[in-house]
Design a protein around this motif. Structure first.
Motif, PDB file in Angstrom:
ATOM      1  N   ALA A   1     -42.154  24.079  45.985  1.00  0.00           N
ATOM      2  CA  ALA A   1     -41.871  23.045  44.497  1.00  0.00           C
ATOM      3  C   ALA A   1     -42.931  23.295  43.585  1.00  0.00           C
ATOM      4  O   ALA A   1     -42.992  23.270  42.474  1.00  0.00           O
ATOM      5  N   ALA A   2     -43.569  22.708  43.886  1.00  0.00           N
ATOM      6  CA  ALA A   2     -45.293  21.284  43.080  1.00  0.00           C
ATOM      7  C   ALA A   2     -46.119  23.338  42.327  1.00  0.00           C
ATOM      8  O   ALA A   2     -45.994  23.289  41.387  1.00  0.00           O
TER       9      ALA A   2
ATOM     10  N   ARG B   1     -44.381  25.752  42.741  1.00  0.00           N
ATOM     11  CA  ARG B   1     -43.777  26.827  40.662  1.00  0.00           C
ATOM     12  C   ARG B   1     -43.642  26.253  39.631  1.00  0.00           C
ATOM     13  O   ARG B   1     -43.215  26.824  38.752  1.00  0.00           O
ATOM     14  N   VAL B   2     -43.757  25.193  40.246  1.00  0.00           N
ATOM     15  CA  VAL B   2     -43.538  24.109  38.619  1.00  0.00           C
ATOM     16  C   VAL B   2     -45.105  25.105  37.645  1.00  0.00           C
ATOM     17  O   VAL B   2     -44.674  25.200  36.472  1.00  0.00           O
ATOM     18  N   ILE B   3     -46.111  24.417  38.266  1.00  0.00           N
ATOM     19  CA  ILE B   3     -46.910  24.911  37.684  1.00  0.00           C
ATOM     20  C   ILE B   3     -47.459  26.520  37.426  1.00  0.00           C
ATOM     21  O   ILE B   3     -48.043  26.348  35.849  1.00  0.00           O
ATOM     22  N   GLU B   4     -46.735  27.483  38.851  1.00  0.00           N
ATOM     23  CA  GLU B   4     -47.217  28.647  38.154  1.00  0.00           C
ATOM     24  C   GLU B   4     -46.041  29.179  37.262  1.00  0.00           C
ATOM     25  O   GLU B   4     -46.113  29.825  35.817  1.00  0.00           O
ATOM     26  N   ARG B   5     -45.143  27.955  36.944  1.00  0.00           N
ATOM     27  CA  ARG B   5     -44.237  28.506  35.214  1.00  0.00           C
ATOM     28  C   ARG B   5     -44.737  27.805  34.401  1.00  0.00           C
ATOM     29  O   ARG B   5     -44.840  28.270  33.458  1.00  0.00           O
ATOM     30  N   GLU B   6     -45.312  26.830  34.153  1.00  0.00           N
ATOM     31  CA  GLU B   6     -46.668  27.030  33.466  1.00  0.00           C
ATOM     32  C   GLU B   6     -47.291  27.472  32.973  1.00  0.00           C
ATOM     33  O   GLU B   6     -47.502  28.186  32.179  1.00  0.00           O
TER      34      GLU B   6
ATOM     35  N   GLU C   1     -45.453  30.557  31.329  1.00  0.00           N
ATOM     36  CA  GLU C   1     -45.586  29.892  29.796  1.00  0.00           C
ATOM     37  C   GLU C   1     -46.579  30.496  28.857  1.00  0.00           C
ATOM     38  O   GLU C   1     -46.448  30.289  27.805  1.00  0.00           O
TER      39      GLU C   1
ATOM     40  N   VAL D   1     -53.090  25.753  40.149  1.00  0.00           N
ATOM     41  CA  VAL D   1     -52.547  26.343  40.657  1.00  0.00           C
ATOM     42  C   VAL D   1     -52.681  27.273  42.380  1.00  0.00           C
ATOM     43  O   VAL D   1     -52.012  27.114  42.911  1.00  0.00           O
TER      44      VAL D   1
END
Length: 105
Positions: free
Chosen positions: A34-35, A37-42, A45, A66
């Motif tokens: 989960a951690a 994925r958050v940074i991968e999404r950042e 974006e 990441v």
């Protein structure tokens, strides 16, 4: 008179806590994934903003973060799979390349 209910948190007097290393390893993997994925999404974006000409690309520090988080998640998944294998819940596929799992602290 002593009672175990007196030591339990409010509303949890009847619950029994069982330590299961497989569940703990799975939970650790889920948290690490989960951690990551958050940074991968950042990062995704940030690249999208860069491609639109709105901002700079992701920093080296963000890309390094990441990569480290994804590596940690992968290591924790391997650890959980190794525990499942050792417990007999899963068996390796015949002829599959064996990957050495690293230990997770």
């Amino acid at each position: 008179m002593w009672s175990s209910a007196a030591l339990a948190p409010q509303g949890q007097a009847d619950e029994i806590c069982i330590f299961d290393p497989i569940d703990d390893a799975y939970d650790a993997w889920k948290a690490a994934d989960a951690a990551a994925r958050v940074i991968e999404r950042e990062v995704q974006e940030t690249w999208q903003r860069y491609e639109r000409g709105v901002g700079a690309g992701p920093s080296r520090g963000l890309l390094r973060e990441v990569a480290c988080l994804r590596l940690e998640a992968r290591d924790r998944l391997r650890h959980a799979i190794r525990l499942l294998h050792e417990a007999g819940y899963i068996q390796p596929v015949p002829g599959a390349k064996r990957v050495r799992a690293t230990s997770v602290v």
